[in-house]
Design a protein around this motif. Structure first.
Motif, PDB file in Angstrom:
ATOM      1  N   VAL A 143       1.202  -0.926  -0.341  1.00  0.00           N
ATOM      2  CA  VAL A 143      -0.356  -0.289   0.186  1.00  0.00           C
ATOM      3  C   VAL A 143       0.449   1.365  -0.052  1.00  0.00           C
ATOM      4  N   ASN A 144       0.677   2.183  -1.349  1.00  0.00           N
ATOM      5  CA  ASN A 144       1.583   4.021  -1.199  1.00  0.00           C
ATOM      6  C   ASN A 144       2.800   3.241  -1.426  1.00  0.00           C
ATOM      7  N   GLU A 145       3.930   2.265  -1.650  1.00  0.00           N
ATOM      8  CA  GLU A 145       5.007   2.530  -1.458  1.00  0.00           C
ATOM      9  C   GLU A 145       4.825   0.914  -2.858  1.00  0.00           C
ATOM     10  N   PHE A 146       6.573   0.367  -3.015  1.00  0.00           N
ATOM     11  CA  PHE A 146       6.895  -0.338  -4.194  1.00  0.00           C
ATOM     12  C   PHE A 146       7.250  -1.666  -3.151  1.00  0.00           C
ATOM     13  N   SER A 147       7.426  -2.374  -3.515  1.00  0.00           N
ATOM     14  CA  SER A 147       8.724  -3.732  -3.088  1.00  0.00           C
ATOM     15  C   SER A 147      10.081  -3.414  -3.667  1.00  0.00           C
ATOM     16  N   ARG A 148      10.808  -3.416  -2.488  1.00  0.00           N
ATOM     17  CA  ARG A 148      12.208  -2.822  -3.276  1.00  0.00           C
ATOM     18  C   ARG A 148      12.602  -4.170  -2.655  1.00  0.00           C
ATOM     19  N   THR A 149      13.889  -4.225  -3.630  1.00  0.00           N
ATOM     20  CA  THR A 149      14.801  -5.459  -3.645  1.00  0.00           C
ATOM     21  C   THR A 149      16.044  -5.306  -2.468  1.00  0.00           C
ATOM     22  N   LYS A 150      15.720  -6.834  -1.455  1.00  0.00           N
ATOM     23  CA  LYS A 150      17.050  -6.641  -0.207  1.00  0.00           C
ATOM     24  C   LYS A 150      17.943  -6.916  -0.653  1.00  0.00           C
ATOM     25  N   LYS A 151      18.468  -7.445  -1.686  1.00  0.00           N
ATOM     26  CA  LYS A 151      19.992  -8.393  -2.020  1.00  0.00           C
ATOM     27  C   LYS A 151      19.444  -7.725  -3.989  1.00  0.00           C
ATOM     28  N   ALA A 152      21.290  -8.154  -4.183  1.00  0.00           N
ATOM     29  CA  ALA A 152      21.490  -8.504  -5.945  1.00  0.00           C
ATOM     30  C   ALA A 152      21.302 -10.007  -6.025  1.00  0.00           C
ATOM     31  N   ASN A 153      21.285 -10.019  -6.986  1.00  0.00           N
ATOM     32  CA  ASN A 153      20.616 -11.066  -7.737  1.00  0.00           C
ATOM     33  C   ASN A 153      22.176 -11.612  -8.285  1.00  0.00           C
ATOM     34  N   LYS A 154      22.068 -12.616  -8.866  1.00  0.00           N
ATOM     35  CA  LYS A 154      23.734 -13.374  -9.324  1.00  0.00           C
ATOM     36  C   LYS A 154      24.383 -12.642  -9.625  1.00  0.00           C
ATOM     37  N   LYS A 155      23.820 -12.006 -10.715  1.00  0.00           N
ATOM     38  CA  LYS A 155      25.072 -11.282 -12.213  1.00  0.00           C
ATOM     39  C   LYS A 155      24.628  -9.832 -11.143  1.00  0.00           C
ATOM     40  N   GLY A 156      24.508  -9.862  -9.952  1.00  0.00           N
ATOM     41  CA  GLY A 156      25.170  -8.365  -9.398  1.00  0.00           C
ATOM     42  C   GLY A 156      24.155  -7.257  -9.355  1.00  0.00           C
ATOM     43  N   ASP A 157      22.830  -7.602  -9.702  1.00  0.00           N
ATOM     44  CA  ASP A 157      22.002  -6.431  -9.865  1.00  0.00           C
ATOM     45  C   ASP A 157      20.950  -6.202  -9.368  1.00  0.00           C
ATOM     46  N   TRP A 158      20.524  -4.795  -8.263  1.00  0.00           N
ATOM     47  CA  TRP A 158      19.525  -4.568  -7.869  1.00  0.00           C
ATOM     48  C   TRP A 158      18.449  -4.275  -8.306  1.00  0.00           C
ATOM     49  N   ARG A 159      17.778  -5.570  -8.409  1.00  0.00           N
ATOM     50  CA  ARG A 159      16.149  -5.052  -9.743  1.00  0.00           C
ATOM     51  C   ARG A 159      15.207  -5.064  -8.916  1.00  0.00           C
ATOM     52  N   ASP A 160      14.423  -4.491  -8.242  1.00  0.00           N
ATOM     53  CA  ASP A 160      13.185  -4.571  -7.789  1.00  0.00           C
ATOM     54  C   ASP A 160      12.232  -4.992  -8.530  1.00  0.00           C
ATOM     55  N   PRO A 161      11.228  -5.964  -7.652  1.00  0.00           N
ATOM     56  CA  PRO A 161      10.590  -6.827  -7.930  1.00  0.00           C
ATOM     57  C   PRO A 161       9.368  -6.564  -9.247  1.00  0.00           C
ATOM     58  N   ILE A 162       8.710  -6.654 -10.569  1.00  0.00           N
ATOM     59  CA  ILE A 162       7.460  -5.629 -10.801  1.00  0.00           C
ATOM     60  C   ILE A 162       6.571  -6.257 -10.414  1.00  0.00           C
ATOM     61  N   PRO A 163       5.702  -5.793 -10.104  1.00  0.00           N
ATOM     62  CA  PRO A 163       4.281  -5.824 -10.347  1.00  0.00           C
ATOM     63  C   PRO A 163       3.249  -5.700 -10.788  1.00  0.00           C
ATOM     64  N   ARG A 164       2.702  -6.652 -10.557  1.00  0.00           N
ATOM     65  CA  ARG A 164       1.580  -7.274 -11.603  1.00  0.00           C
ATOM     66  C   ARG A 164       0.496  -5.957 -12.212  1.00  0.00           C
ATOM     67  N   LEU A 165       0.022  -5.633 -11.213  1.00  0.00           N
ATOM     68  CA  LEU A 165      -1.306  -4.788 -11.055  1.00  0.00           C
ATOM     69  C   LEU A 165      -0.633  -3.451  -9.942  1.00  0.00           C
ATOM     70  N   VAL A 166      -0.951  -2.635 -10.711  1.00  0.00           N
ATOM     71  CA  VAL A 166      -1.382  -1.175  -9.924  1.00  0.00           C
ATOM     72  C   VAL A 166      -2.326  -0.515 -10.139  1.00  0.00           C
ATOM     73  N   LEU A 167      -2.780   0.183  -8.803  1.00  0.00           N
ATOM     74  CA  LEU A 167      -4.649   0.834  -8.821  1.00  0.00           C
ATOM     75  C   LEU A 167      -4.043   2.131  -8.137  1.00  0.00           C
ATOM     76  N   TYR A 168      -3.663   3.036  -8.772  1.00  0.00           N
ATOM     77  CA  TYR A 168      -3.869   4.371  -7.848  1.00  0.00           C
ATOM     78  C   TYR A 168      -5.606   4.814  -8.021  1.00  0.00           C
ATOM     79  N   PHE A 169      -6.029   5.407  -6.717  1.00  0.00           N
ATOM     80  CA  PHE A 169      -6.998   5.512  -6.735  1.00  0.00           C
ATOM     81  C   PHE A 169      -7.460   7.130  -6.269  1.00  0.00           C
ATOM     82  N   ASP A 170      -8.313   7.841  -6.182  1.00  0.00           N
ATOM     83  CA  ASP A 170      -8.809   9.228  -6.528  1.00  0.00           C
ATOM     84  C   ASP A 170      -7.987   9.650  -5.377  1.00  0.00           C
ATOM     85  N   SER A 171      -7.964   8.775  -3.994  1.00  0.00           N
ATOM     86  CA  SER A 171      -7.642   9.565  -2.786  1.00  0.00           C
ATOM     87  C   SER A 171      -6.209  10.434  -2.716  1.00  0.00           C
TER      88      SER A 171
END
Ligand SMILES: [Zn+2]
Length: 333
Positions: A143-171
């Motif tokens: 809610v109101n923030e995205f998941s951040r990766t906590k460690k690099a993958n085997k290639k050394g990339d810090w890639r955040d997980p990609i959400p399947r769906l994001v819904l922005y509301f009028d609030s």
């Protein structure tokens, strides 16, 4: 896969957005086009076992939701939570990311409110307005923030997980769904009486299922009777009840079965309460090497023939098998 208590927590978070309109969308889902949610109103949310349901309508007020509404004070509290605070829950092993968002006063939402009134008063064209969300191993709702990766993958990339769906509301707030499968469904599939965390949980039906002539660890994972139970709840409830996972339900006493169901419900409710309060659930046997009494814990994969085999932990001393194993030669003679 998140078990019942985690999905209840997600339901609690999503509840704060009920009554709001989707004004922007995002996400990687190929099965459902995120853009198709544009301008829809989130009108209701339900939880059943490990599944989360969100009801979307094209209009703000399409019909009365009967006695579905939650009491006003809780509603206000939840809106505040969703709007003003960042809350996120990861998979089972993660903590709530922001400890300042702990809300010890939060009541456990009776998420199945009004489930029984769904479907009944819906016109035929009303079907398929429920988005059914089934979470994968690392599934979560933020809610109101995205998941951040906590460690690099085997290639050394810090890639955040990609959400399947994001819904922005009028609030101004938004929901991000990770690692889940989504599909449209009609509400009629929802049956709260097998949901271990529902007030409508049908104990008699669960006890009858447990009493079958099959290992109780198979029955506990049967979502038809124990919706919401996953491997952690299975292992913990069996340990606390002092029952060997391969014990045949038909050979256990009614009292033993009763105690087992008690532990399933208690452990799950306590876990949910902990999630709402930002407290980690204490496990006694799951993935442990020793039981609390100091005995060595056994680990093996158990499951019905041809079915999914799940790693199971048990203490041979605290959880004697019923019936006891025959001597090695017994079956040959
Ligand atoms: Zn033990």
């Amino acid at each position: 896969m998140p078990e019942g208590p985690s999905v209840r927590k997600y339901h609690h978070l999503v509840s704060g957005f009920v009554g709001q309109q989707v004004i922007k969308t995002g996400g990687s889902s190929k099965m459902l086009s995120p853009a198709s949610f544009q301008s829809l109103w989130l009108q209701d949310t339900q939880v059943h076992g490990k599944k989360l349901f969100l009801r979307f309508d094209p209009d703000e007020e399409t019909r009365s939701h009967g006695n579905n509404a939650l009491p006003e004070p809780l509603e206000g509290e939840r809106m505040e939570e969703a709007g003003d605070q960042k809350q996120a829950v990861g998979s089972d092993s993660q903590k709530i990311s922001d400890p300042s968002s702990r809300s010890p006063e939060l009541a456990v939402p009776s998420g199945d409110d009004g489930l029984d009134c769904l479907g009944g008063d819906s016109p035929a064209g009303d079907a398929e307005r429920w988005l059914e969300v089934r979470f994968g191993l690392f599934g979560s709702v933020w809610v109101n923030e995205f998941s951040r990766t906590k460690k690099a993958n085997k290639k050394g990339d810090w890639r955040d997980p990609i959400p399947r769906l994001v819904l922005y509301f009028d609030s101004g707030g938004f929901l991000a769904f990770y690692n889940c499968q989504m599909s449209w469904s009609s509400s009629s599939v929802v049956k709260p009486n097998s949901d271990i965390l529902s007030e409508k949980f049908h104990r008699g039906q669960a006890l009858e299922a447990l009493g079958q002539e099959q290992p109780v660890c198979y029955t506990l994972l049967d979502q038809r009777y124990f919706s919401g139970v996953g491997n952690i709840i299975k292992n913990e409830a069996l340990y606390r009840a002092g029952i060997h996972p391969l014990s045949l339900g038909s050979l256990l006493s009614p009292l033993q079965l009763d105690v087992l169901v008690d532990h399933v419900v208690e452990f799950s409710a306590d876990w949910l309460q902990g999630k709402l309060q930002g407290r980690q659930q204490h496990q006694q046997i799951y993935q442990k090497e020793q039981c609390p009494a100091g005995h060595r814990v056994m680990k093996e994969a158990f499951g019905p023939p041809g079915g999914f085999q799940r790693l199971t932990w048990w203490c041979p001393q605290c959880q004697p098998k019923v019936p006891p194993d025959k001597p090695e030669q017994g079956q040959l003679s």
